[in-house]
Design an enzyme around this catalytic site. Sequence first.
Site, PDB file in Angstrom:
ATOM      1  N   ASP A   1       7.085   3.792  10.123  1.00  0.00           N
ATOM      2  CA  ASP A   1       6.529   4.907   9.372  1.00  0.00           C
ATOM      3  C   ASP A   1       6.202   4.365   7.978  1.00  0.00           C
ATOM      4  O   ASP A   1       6.710   3.312   7.578  1.00  0.00           O
ATOM      5  CB  ASP A   1       7.500   6.094   9.306  1.00  0.00           C
ATOM      6  CG  ASP A   1       6.771   7.383   8.926  1.00  0.00           C
ATOM      7  OD1 ASP A   1       5.605   7.301   8.460  1.00  0.00           O
ATOM      8  OD2 ASP A   1       7.347   8.476   9.087  1.00  0.00           O
TER       9      ASP A   1
HETATM   10  C1  BGC Z   1       4.556  10.374   8.007  1.00  0.00           C
HETATM   11  C2  BGC Z   1       3.888   9.922   9.284  1.00  0.00           C
HETATM   12  C3  BGC Z   1       2.448   9.591   9.019  1.00  0.00           C
HETATM   13  C4  BGC Z   1       2.372   8.534   7.946  1.00  0.00           C
HETATM   14  C5  BGC Z   1       0.964   8.143   7.591  1.00  0.00           C
HETATM   15  C6  BGC Z   1       4.330   9.402   6.864  1.00  0.00           C
HETATM   16  O1  BGC Z   1       4.751   9.966   5.663  1.00  0.00           O
HETATM   17  O2  BGC Z   1       5.935  10.548   8.206  1.00  0.00           O
HETATM   18  O3  BGC Z   1       4.007  10.908  10.260  1.00  0.00           O
HETATM   19  O4  BGC Z   1       1.822   9.171  10.192  1.00  0.00           O
HETATM   20  O5  BGC Z   1       2.986   9.041   6.763  1.00  0.00           O
HETATM   21  O6  BGC Z   1       0.310   9.169   6.941  1.00  0.00           O
END
Ligand code: BGC
Length: 758
Positions: free
Chosen positions: A230
């Site tokens: 993530d």
């Molecule tokens: C989120 C993810 C997301 C990623 C990219 C993170 O803060 O938890 O779900 O895909 O950002 O935007």
Amino acid sequence: MISPKELVSQMTLEEKCSLLSGADFWHTRSVDRLGVKGVMVSDGPHGLRKQEEKGDHLGVNDSIKAVCFPAACASTASFDRSLVRKIGETIGDQCQHEQVAVNLGPAINIKRSPLCGRNFEYMSEDPYLAGEMAVDLIQGVQSKNIGVSVKHFAANDQEHRRMSSDSVVDERTLREIYLPAFEAAAKRGRAWTFMCSYNKLNGEYASQHKWLLTDLLRGEWGFDGYVMSDWGAVSDRVKGVAAGLDLEMPGSNGVNDALVLRAVQEGRLDEKYVDQCVEHILTIHQRYFDNAKPDTPWDQEADHALAGKLAAECMVLLKNEENILPLKKGEKIAVIGEFAEKPRFQGGGSSHINCFRVTTLLDALEAAGDAYTYAQGYSLKGEEVDEALTAEAVAAAKAADKVVIVAGLPDSFESEGYDRTHMRIPANQNALIEAVAAANPNLIVLLYNGSPVEMPWVTLAKGLIEGYLGGQNVGTANRAVLFGDVNPSGRLPETLPLRLEDTPCYLSYGGEGNTAPYTEGIFVGYRYYDRKKMDVLFPFGFGLSYTTFAYSNLKLSAEKIRDTDTLTVSVDVTNTGAVPGEEVVQLYVGDRESTVFRPLRELKGFDKIALAPGQTKTVTFTLDKRSFAYWNTAIHDWHVESGIFDIQIGTSSRDMVLSAPVEVESTVRIPVHFDENSIFMDIMADPKAGAVMKAMMAKMGSAFGSGEDHGGSTEAASEAISDEMNTAMMNYMPLRGLISFTGLTHEQLKGLLDQLNA
Ligand code: BGC
């Protein structure tokens, strides 16, 4: 064509390490010398959030104009696998058009508490339902040769302290509740990529959790894609590489890649781990390049229409007293609530879509030429009651035959990044509903929210629709359901509890500091409420229709099976009403008796069918070992205890309409080992050891204490020690009691134990 493995063998260590992290927010790196190209990834999961200019993971900066489909809270309520597959296919096409190789979703964490700020993006409190829907969504996207990234792996069920909290979850709870949807996504969905979560799991960051990322995901589940982090989830990158985290996103300006390089050079990290990561990444990207179709058209108008059509299938009709719905043309309708002109149809954060168009309920009424009056009723800006707006709404209600109030959670009340602290909708909306209900009892409430809310006014509303977050064409969908052009067929993918204090993890949700103990164990959602026979606002699986259905003819393929067999279950469903409708047929399995704590029943099958008035269809389910099993921590495997299981067809987790028993015989013997502290009851329960013990007891006769006679034959003695107490004393007696009470020697006890364990 040169294979990813060969490419890796031609790269320098520096080149390989550079590929372990992103080039920027949304791109992976390239190695020009060898013709290795980077790809673009973009959020998901209910549309395409492609940021062409300034990147961020919080939805701050604009992304390209796109189409927002119903969020997962809504699409899962459809209980319709083909619906989420269609969403997936459409997003896949959009990604092809935009040259985005991986769409970052679906998000399939379990809705452990209604408070989780990100529940709107998650599917269900039930792991089976989440897994089933995830598989079809994944297959939909990937049928277009675009990858998904199944997130957030794993046990990421709160936003509070989301980058540091440690989810402390016992083995059985993990296996039964928090992992099955991911397991389905890997095994049946064959997801191209997984995204590890921010949190720790049992003391280790998911981004460096070897058991999670390698032993389980690849070893047990056969995952052959790549795992990305993530955004910003990496703590110890070197450890992560060895644990199975292939790609760090969004990258660390090369800082962590340099650490990995040095670790290999200094012999602290085996280069084979770097090779593996790079090979995993290149293999998936090659799959995309081999099938890239940038000339795929993207008809946004068509997708907007589709979004509206699908959203209508997701609405859940919760109340319909006196058949107040559907509305009829010609009735005087008052529509009240600012949401009718400014709907909330998606959640905030990384999934936020920049919609090319939004169709509100008012837009849809206009387009259909419906006569209505509108009053704003409340302001979405605060919680204060505005007397003028209330008075206007009450006047509109008085002049109408029926009133539709659109209410729910404004953006600030639930979002990625933080959890809710309560389950209320804004106070001014609650007050408005009461005031309007007093003016006109023919009240319908339509809710926009991503997670359960308290409904203090629920008895005042004759009609109630849980609209969830229905995507950018929500207005069209709402209108179609309100007027009966579409017969509502959504079902709740979660329990709506009466109050926050009733929720299973109320006492421990959010955790203490960084420690988030999952104290409620497997009893999440209806597994908890049903076991406790608690009143709820509306149960899991519940939802009404404008028609009625009858069930009959429940048939099992056998009365008795072994746990290695499958069982076929069929049931007839008839539309007994006057209009066509769709029914969600739900199959639950309950173990009548068990030596471990188990839910009363669990969802193990569902199917959605369309029926014309009077029509009957037979729905068939196939159950296998998993349908009956629990996770046994002694053998670290799924296990079925021999006994009777009830196969039940229900209209919700609470309302079983048909039931039939099946006897299941286990083919697995759980190894037991007895020692001097093992108690009689447990020994007697084991067929082999029990027989040994019986024979020995018979030999020893009354010296042993038979259970009927405790040695004292006087009346006083039998008053002091009842038969029940005597039996209990015997049952709970450890074997070493034989030494204290029968004169057995340690040697003899050892001999007995050898026989029992033979
Ligand atoms: C989120 C993810 C997301 C990623 C990219 C993170 O803060 O938890 O779900 O895909 O950002 O935007």
